[in-house]
Design an enzyme around this catalytic site. Structure first.
Site, PDB file in Angstrom:
ATOM      1  CB  THR A 218      -0.893   0.002   1.257  1.00  0.00           C
ATOM      2  OG1 THR A 218      -1.656  -1.192   1.265  1.00  0.00           O
ATOM      3  CG2 THR A 218      -1.821   1.191   1.290  1.00  0.00           C
TER       4      THR A 218
ATOM      5  CG  HIS B 199      -0.004   0.404  -4.575  1.00  0.00           C
ATOM      6  ND1 HIS B 199       0.696  -0.041  -5.672  1.00  0.00           N
ATOM      7  CD2 HIS B 199      -0.653  -0.676  -4.089  1.00  0.00           C
ATOM      8  CE1 HIS B 199       0.479  -1.331  -5.831  1.00  0.00           C
ATOM      9  NE2 HIS B 199      -0.333  -1.741  -4.887  1.00  0.00           N
TER      10      HIS B 199
ATOM     11  CG  HIS C 246      -1.053   0.207   7.058  1.00  0.00           C
ATOM     12  ND1 HIS C 246      -0.728   0.665   5.814  1.00  0.00           N
ATOM     13  CD2 HIS C 246      -0.980  -1.133   7.001  1.00  0.00           C
ATOM     14  CE1 HIS C 246      -0.481  -0.362   5.021  1.00  0.00           C
ATOM     15  NE2 HIS C 246      -0.614  -1.465   5.709  1.00  0.00           N
ATOM     16  CD  GLU C 247       2.675  -3.746   7.095  1.00  0.00           C
ATOM     17  OE1 GLU C 247       3.882  -4.008   7.284  1.00  0.00           O
ATOM     18  OE2 GLU C 247       2.013  -4.202   6.170  1.00  0.00           O
TER      19      GLU C 247
ATOM     20  CB  CYS D  34     -18.902   3.735  10.261  1.00  0.00           C
ATOM     21  SG  CYS D  34     -20.146   2.432  10.187  1.00  0.00           S
TER      22      CYS D  34
ATOM     23  CB  CYS E 219     -19.973  -1.424  12.764  1.00  0.00           C
ATOM     24  SG  CYS E 219     -18.540  -0.933  11.780  1.00  0.00           S
TER      25      CYS E 219
ATOM     26  CB  CYS F 111     -16.924  -1.322   8.596  1.00  0.00           C
ATOM     27  SG  CYS F 111     -17.457   0.403   8.577  1.00  0.00           S
TER      28      CYS F 111
ATOM     29  CG  LEU G 188      -4.784 -10.657   1.052  1.00  0.00           C
ATOM     30  CD1 LEU G 188      -5.704 -10.345   2.227  1.00  0.00           C
ATOM     31  CD2 LEU G 188      -3.359 -10.805   1.560  1.00  0.00           C
TER      32      LEU G 188
ATOM     33  CG  LEU H 236      -6.153  -6.031  -3.391  1.00  0.00           C
ATOM     34  CD1 LEU H 236      -6.006  -4.675  -2.717  1.00  0.00           C
ATOM     35  CD2 LEU H 236      -7.596  -6.500  -3.318  1.00  0.00           C
TER      36      LEU H 236
HETATM   37 ZN   LIG Z   1      -0.084  -3.370   5.122  1.00  0.00          ZN
HETATM   38 ZN   LIG Z   2     -19.342   0.236   9.892  1.00  0.00          ZN
END
Ligand SMILES: [Zn+2]
Ligand SMILES: [Zn+2]
Length: 342
Positions: free
Chosen positions: A40, A43, A63-64, A93, A99, A107, A260, A262
């Site tokens: 990610t 990208h 994010h990791e 959310c 959720c 979500c 998984l 993409l």
């Molecule tokens: Zn990742």
């Molecule tokens: Zn949600």
């Protein structure tokens, strides 16, 4: 604080000073120790069409991560300064039907850390307490830094029962290789992994794969591998349309695929293979919150060690070298250090 940000459209990232975020009432302020570079992030560096569509700028990316709690808001209980933590990178959310049914991984309005909200490639990150995962004692900082990606692998590997099954994994990047390790741990009878990169096939070997297949040497032939009727279980981890086609072709009747990867183009396949053989294809995204996280911690306690996927470390300011290493086929997980290593 120092942070790695996406300033605007196009290629590139900037390592700059930004204000240190302050925690709100239900938030946790975390000092970031180490981070893992994900596809990610590559990208986002490239500014590819997905990133151009999805990432709102300016944005701290990443994010990791693993970090140490510095402070918590007045409304936070059960998380203490000094604790070693990570976080679920999808902020949900909490009002949609999924959720409310405790299926937060489904979500439809989740916001991604380092994508639609400021991320962890920085000296500090603020996160809602409900996203924070407190690590069990004994976890290594490197493994904790890539828990997010490990969670993808576990989510895939636990999509279907694996004991005594034959498993074909297309794509031996870090997540594919970790999924191979989990499949071995779960008692699969045969774990075969295909990739075009010999470096990555070596990662798969280190994961304990029984068999590695050079995807560049021709189509995967299950019968030639001694599986006359095909594989029971498939994991598609490459995002390569031809890999998914080959995986479908190599499955046994009643075979089940967890997907998984993409692909960035449409996948055309002979659908009769899917219908007549009654294949199941289960899409996989993210991690179950926090079921997958507990399973990861259990796997570590049981002795599974995914640290073999970590191949490089760089100081955060050397991010350009780190991203260059991560975008080559001959790297596993690349770690950025945000605090001095002891
Ligand atoms: Zn990742
Ligand atoms: Zn949600």
């Amino acid at each position: 604080m120092k942070a790695l940000i996406k300033s605007g459209p196009g290629e590139g990232l900037d390592y700059v000073d930004v204000p240190t975020p302050a925690p709100g009432r239900h938030d946790v302020l975390i000092r970031v120790l180490r981070t893992g570079i994900c596809g990610t992030d590559l990208h986002i560096l490239d500014g590819n069409p997905w990133a151009a569509r999805t990432v709102t700028t300016p944005r701290v990316i990443g994010h990791e991560f693993v970090g140490e709690v510095v402070a918590t808001g007045a409304g936070v209980g059960g998380i203490l300064p000094g604790q070693l933590v990570g976080a679920e990178g999808h902020e949900t959310c909490n009002t949609c039907v999924n959720c409310r049914a405790d299926k937060k991984h489904l979500c439809h309005a989740a916001r991604g850390l380092g994508v639609q909200r400021d991320g962890a490639f920085a000296e500090y990150v603020v996160l809602p307490a409900e996203s924070v995962w407190v690590h069990r004692p004994g976890v290594s900082l490197d493994v904790a830094a890539v828990f997010d990606a490990f969670g993808n692998a576990v989510h895939v590997a636990d999509a279907f029962p694996l004991r005594d099954r034959t498993v074909l994994i297309t794509g031996a990047g870090p997540i594919g290789a970790m999924a191979a390790a989990v499949a071995r741990h779960r008692g699969a009878r045969l774990v075969a992994v295909s990739d075009v990169s010999s470096f990555r096939l070596d990662l798969a070997r280190r994961a304990g794969a029984h068999l590695v297949i050079d995807a560049g040497a021709g189509p995967i032939d299950a019968a030639a591998l001694g599986l006359e009727h095909g594989f029971d279980i498939g994991f598609e981890m490459s995002g390569n349309p031809s890999a998914l086609r080959e995986l479908i072709g190599a499955m046994a009747h009643g075979g089940r695929i967890a997907a998984l990867g993409l692909p960035d183009e449409d996948v055309l396949t002979d659908w009769t293979n899917i219908s007549l053989r009654m294949l199941t294809i289960q899409g996989i995204s993210g991690r179950k919150v926090f079921d997958t996280w507990h399973t990861m911690a259990d796997l570590l306690d049981e002795g599974l060690d995914p640290s073999f996927i970590i191949t490089d470390h760089f100081a955060a300011e050397d991010y350009e070298k780190a991203f260059a290493a991560a975008s080559q086929g001959d790297a596993g997980k690349v770690i950025l250090d945000w605090a001095p290593r002891d």
